[in-house]
Motif scaffolding. Structure first.
Motif, PDB file in Angstrom:
ATOM      1  N   LEU A 605       0.827  -1.207   0.000  1.00 22.79           N
ATOM      2  CA  LEU A 605       0.000   0.000   0.000  1.00 22.79           C
ATOM      3  C   LEU A 605       0.860   1.255   0.000  1.00 22.79           C
ATOM      4  N   THR A 606       2.017   1.179   0.640  1.00 26.24           N
ATOM      5  CA  THR A 606       2.905   2.344   0.727  1.00 26.24           C
ATOM      6  C   THR A 606       3.718   2.554  -0.541  1.00 26.24           C
ATOM      7  N   GLU A 607       4.151   1.453  -1.165  1.00 22.43           N
ATOM      8  CA  GLU A 607       5.096   1.545  -2.276  1.00 22.43           C
ATOM      9  C   GLU A 607       4.501   1.206  -3.642  1.00 22.43           C
ATOM     10  N   TYR A 608       3.466   0.377  -3.680  1.00 28.21           N
ATOM     11  CA  TYR A 608       3.043  -0.167  -4.966  1.00 28.21           C
ATOM     12  C   TYR A 608       1.543  -0.015  -5.255  1.00 28.21           C
ATOM     13  N   SER A 609       0.855   0.845  -4.541  1.00 32.06           N
ATOM     14  CA  SER A 609      -0.531   1.101  -4.935  1.00 32.06           C
ATOM     15  C   SER A 609      -0.510   1.952  -6.205  1.00 32.06           C
ATOM     16  N   TYR A 610      -1.504   1.790  -7.057  1.00 33.76           N
ATOM     17  CA  TYR A 610      -1.505   2.535  -8.317  1.00 33.76           C
ATOM     18  C   TYR A 610      -1.626   4.035  -8.100  1.00 33.76           C
ATOM     19  N   GLN A 611      -2.203   4.455  -6.977  1.00 34.05           N
ATOM     20  CA  GLN A 611      -2.264   5.883  -6.697  1.00 34.05           C
ATOM     21  C   GLN A 611      -0.869   6.448  -6.468  1.00 34.05           C
ATOM     22  N   VAL A 612      -0.036   5.709  -5.729  1.00 33.59           N
ATOM     23  CA  VAL A 612       1.348   6.133  -5.500  1.00 33.59           C
ATOM     24  C   VAL A 612       2.128   6.135  -6.815  1.00 33.59           C
ATOM     25  N   LEU A 613       1.953   5.078  -7.622  1.00 29.33           N
ATOM     26  CA  LEU A 613       2.675   4.982  -8.893  1.00 29.33           C
ATOM     27  C   LEU A 613       2.225   6.050  -9.877  1.00 29.33           C
ATOM     28  N   ALA A 614       0.908   6.354  -9.894  1.00 30.48           N
ATOM     29  CA  ALA A 614       0.393   7.378 -10.803  1.00 30.48           C
ATOM     30  C   ALA A 614       0.918   8.760 -10.432  1.00 30.48           C
ATOM     31  N   SER A 615       1.102   9.023  -9.150  1.00 30.87           N
ATOM     32  CA  SER A 615       1.678  10.306  -8.728  1.00 30.87           C
ATOM     33  C   SER A 615       3.096  10.458  -9.251  1.00 30.87           C
ATOM     34  N   LYS A 616       3.844   9.369  -9.212  1.00 31.60           N
ATOM     35  CA  LYS A 616       5.213   9.383  -9.736  1.00 31.60           C
ATOM     36  C   LYS A 616       5.209   9.585 -11.249  1.00 31.60           C
ATOM     37  N   LEU A 617       4.288   8.909 -11.936  1.00 32.95           N
ATOM     38  CA  LEU A 617       4.187   9.061 -13.386  1.00 32.95           C
ATOM     39  C   LEU A 617       3.755  10.473 -13.749  1.00 32.95           C
ATOM     40  N   SER A 618       2.792  11.011 -13.018  1.00 37.06           N
ATOM     41  CA  SER A 618       2.310  12.368 -13.285  1.00 37.06           C
ATOM     42  C   SER A 618       3.437  13.389 -13.172  1.00 37.06           C
ATOM     43  N   ALA A 619       4.266  13.242 -12.144  1.00 37.14           N
ATOM     44  CA  ALA A 619       5.384  14.183 -11.974  1.00 37.14           C
ATOM     45  C   ALA A 619       6.331  14.115 -13.171  1.00 37.14           C
ATOM     46  N   SER A 620       6.568  12.915 -13.695  1.00 28.89           N
ATOM     47  CA  SER A 620       7.443  12.765 -14.862  1.00 28.89           C
ATOM     48  C   SER A 620       6.819  13.392 -16.104  1.00 28.89           C
ATOM     49  N   LEU A 621       5.515  13.185 -16.288  1.00 29.76           N
ATOM     50  CA  LEU A 621       4.832  13.767 -17.445  1.00 29.76           C
ATOM     51  C   LEU A 621       4.787  15.289 -17.341  1.00 29.76           C
ATOM     52  N   ASP A 622       4.578  15.798 -16.135  1.00 29.08           N
ATOM     53  CA  ASP A 622       4.570  17.256 -15.940  1.00 29.08           C
ATOM     54  C   ASP A 622       5.906  17.862 -16.349  1.00 29.08           C
ATOM     55  N   ARG A 623       6.989  17.192 -15.961  1.00 28.73           N
ATOM     56  CA  ARG A 623       8.316  17.706 -16.337  1.00 28.73           C
ATOM     57  C   ARG A 623       8.507  17.697 -17.847  1.00 28.73           C
ATOM     58  N   LEU A 624       7.938  16.692 -18.515  1.00 32.08           N
ATOM     59  CA  LEU A 624       8.083  16.605 -19.968  1.00 32.08           C
ATOM     60  C   LEU A 624       7.438  17.780 -20.675  1.00 32.08           C
ATOM     61  N   ILE A 625       6.211  18.122 -20.279  1.00 35.24           N
ATOM     62  CA  ILE A 625       5.481  19.153 -21.023  1.00 35.24           C
ATOM     63  C   ILE A 625       5.868  20.557 -20.608  1.00 35.24           C
ATOM     64  N   THR A 626       6.600  20.698 -19.501  1.00 38.73           N
ATOM     65  CA  THR A 626       7.042  22.031 -19.094  1.00 38.73           C
ATOM     66  C   THR A 626       8.494  22.293 -19.445  1.00 38.73           C
ATOM     67  N   SER A 627       9.218  21.233 -19.863  1.00 38.28           N
ATOM     68  CA  SER A 627      10.634  21.420 -20.195  1.00 38.28           C
ATOM     69  C   SER A 627      10.779  21.953 -21.602  1.00 38.28           C
TER      70      SER A 627
END
Length: 627
Positions: A605-627
């Protein structure tokens, strides 16, 4: 130069303006008619400006904005009143052409400082006020030295520089650079943009409507995910990786379009009755596009399906009507699907993200399907690495893939997004049956294929029964796959085969409750070189969510079971070690086993819930479109 400024320049201005009006009359008439129709009235706009010696005159321009007002009667912001046609007219500087009439009237020159609004007059410094020592121009030195993004202090310095150095040569240079600038149109500067470049404070005298802005509706960024086998509960009852991530990305402000085939994997059957090139649906906030592909049973027809799906994705009418992407993720299993994602990213001129689910061709080499240095293997590897090199970002559920990329000369940024689980699955499905205290049940849930090494688990269980003959040990295997029948046959030949039960495949929503019917969950991997780059087994995270102790046979780079303290890890494919681990777990007391299960659940629940993983993915996508 006084002769030029006093005699030659005024004569040349009038002569050139007259010739230009005649030569450009077809264009002027066309634009006048178009603007008259769009504005439902006068296509021209006259506005007070400060001319030579700061005397006011009315500059003539094409009208590119409406007079729209807000509910309080105030003019809307300039940007909000700009029409579509007006924007084009401005970008090409056509709106300045009526100022040729100002030249004929003696109010302006072809070249000179641009005439600005009189509200600026009180705020000029004595030095910058010298820009009014000459007639204003249709174009000027400041305009060809950066156009709209030059700060006001620099613009005014250039205007004064022109005043001090006016000459025929300078005027001809500015006119030539103006012609070139028209074919390199820039953004239109107004309103709040003016504030951004006003470093001398002259805009403080402008009316409010220059800066009052109507709120612009915000558009959530959208990511397209191209994956041949992406599943969702609506069509198969199983929440796949991409659907689960997409659902959780919504809370991070990202919308997702998942593009998949109309066939279900691994059965190869059609998901929908009848034939249609595409099907669309909104699946709990996730935009789904299914592209038709042929059904398959054999490897040949499956390969044909990969090609058909790829061509269908790239067939423009199939994606027409989808909201434009800001990022495109091209995901394996097969490389053609990922390549289709790369082509879509290029088509829409957005970043391409390459998601590597399995490492090709090394996975096929480890399975014995390809020769390591064969021509086909080299071609597949070259193709995969080329996708990684052209990507803006590489994603993978395999934590060691970044090392693999480095070893193969790929410097593209890498982000590890593991597979995971959905905590809500634990509350779905049928109520869990109570465990039978009279016996001890091991359970495996998942595919029955070559990579799952179930023959080793069967042998290990049989050996555990041999080591504990008086204990009622049971083994339940839940799932389907190409080796299921041969595994059933092999189990029947084992000395303790009557304790082994094979159960049919169940929907993902029932997996957790079924797993809770066990006392211990087991999984085994082959001892293959490919696992040095890591594993990310969906079943492992579901096991952990079920809250039961886990035995895993693995020699992989990473070990979630060990990280969580959730059970026992033994070397991959080791029958004796697996059997001893089974015996050890049986001999633990209930409290120790329950603690293992609790640690497993807390860790996932702490490391591998999809909500946690999606937050990590979202941060990466945000960096892509703002770079």
């Amino acid at each position: 130069m006084k002769t030029y400024s006093a005699v030659v320049k005024p004569f040349a201005d009038v002569l050139i303006a007259l010739i230009a009006l005649i030569a450009l009359s077809p264009l002027l008439i066309l634009v006048t008619m178009a603007l008259a129709i769009q504005n439902k009235g006068n296509p021209f706009f006259a506005h007070p400006r400060a001319g030579k010696d700061a005397k006011l005159f009315r500059v003539i321009k094409f009208r590119t904005m409406t007079n729209a007002r807000d509910r309080e009667g105030r003019l809307l912001a300039d940007r909000d009143r700009l029409t579509a046609l007006g924007k084009t007219v401005r970008k090409l500087s056509i709106d300045e052409l009526p100022q040729l009439l100002n030249i004929l009237r003696g109010e302006m020159s072809l070249v000179g400082p641009r005439p600005l609004v009189p509200e600026y007059l009180p705020y000029y410094s004595a030095h910058h006020a010298r820009r009014h020592d000459v007639k204003p121009g249709v174009t000027g030195l400041a305009q060809v030295s950066g156009r709209n993004r030059v700060p006001f202090s620099r613009r005014f310095d250039l205007d004064v520089e022109y005043v001090d150095n006016v000459s025929a040569r300078l005027d001809l240079t500015i006119l030539w650079r103006t012609v070139l600038a028209v074919f390199r149109p820039s953004d239109i500067t107004m309103g709040n943009d003016l504030k951004a470049i006003d470093d001398v404070g002259v805009t403080r005298g402008l009316p409010d409507h220059y800066f009052h802005r109507t709120p612009e509706p915000t558009r959530a960024p959208r990511v397209w995910v191209v994956n041949h086998y992406a599943s969702a509960k609506s069509e198969s009852g199983n929440s796949g990786r991409h659907y689960s991530l997409a659902r959780c990305l919504l809370s991070s402000g990202w919308k997702t379009t998942v593009i998949a085939a109309t066939t279900q994997h691994p059965s190869g059957r059609q998901l929908f009755p009848g034939f249609a090139l595409t099907r669309r649906a909104d699946d709990n906030g996730v935009d789904r596009l299914w592209v038709w592909s042929n059904s398959y049973r054999s490897g040949v027809t499956r390969l044909v399906g990969m090609v058909v799906f790829t061509l269908g994705v790239l067939f423009r009418p199939n994606t027409r009507g989808l909201e434009r992407p800001d990022v495109v993720i091209g995901s394996t299993v097969h490389l053609l699907g990922a390549w289709a994602g790369a082509r879509l990213a290029k088509r829409y001129r957005v970043p391409f993200v390459y998601e590597v689910r399995d490492i090709w061709p090394e996975t096929l080499v480890d399975l014995g399907a390809l020769r390591e240095n064969g021509m086909l293997a080299r071609a597949i590897k070259s193709f995969s690495l080329s996708l990684a090199k052209r990507a803006s970002l590489v994603l993978s559920p395999l934590p060691g893939l970044g090392r693999y990329l480095s070893e193969n000369g790929v410097s593209t940024p890498f982000v590890w997004i593991a597979n995971g689980t959905d905590p809500s699955l634990a509350a779905e499905g049928l109520p869990a049956e109570p465990r039978d205290d009279s016996g001890f049940t091991f359970m495996y849930l998942g595919a029955h294929g070559r990579a799952n090494a179930l023959d080793t688990l069967l042998a290990a269980f049989d050996r555990a029964c041999e080591l504990m003959p008086s204990t009622d040990l049971r083994f339940r295997l839940v799932g389907a796959g190409p080796l299921r029948d041969s595994l059933i046959e092999a189990a029947q030949k084992l000395p303790y085969g009557e304790r082994i039960r094979f159960e049919e495949r169940i929907p993902r929503s029932e997996v957790i409750d079924r797993a809770r019917q066990s006392d211990c969950l087991v999984v085994n991997l082959r001892d293959r070189p490919i696992y040095k780059y890591g594993i990310s087994l969906n079943k492992l995270f579901d096991y952990m969510l079920a809250g039961r102790p886990i035995i895993i046979g693995s020699s992989a780079f990473n070990d979630p079971v060990k990280d969580a303290g959730a059970g026992i890890t033994v070397p991959a494919d080791d029958v004796e070690a697996l059997a001893e681990a089974m015996v050890h777990v049986v001999r633990l007391n209930n409290k120790d086993r329950d603690e293992m299960g609790s640690r497993a659940r807390e860790h996932v629940l702490t490391e591998y819930s999809y909500q946690v993983l999606a937050s990590k993915l979202s941060a990466s996508l945000d960096r892509l479109i703002t770079s």
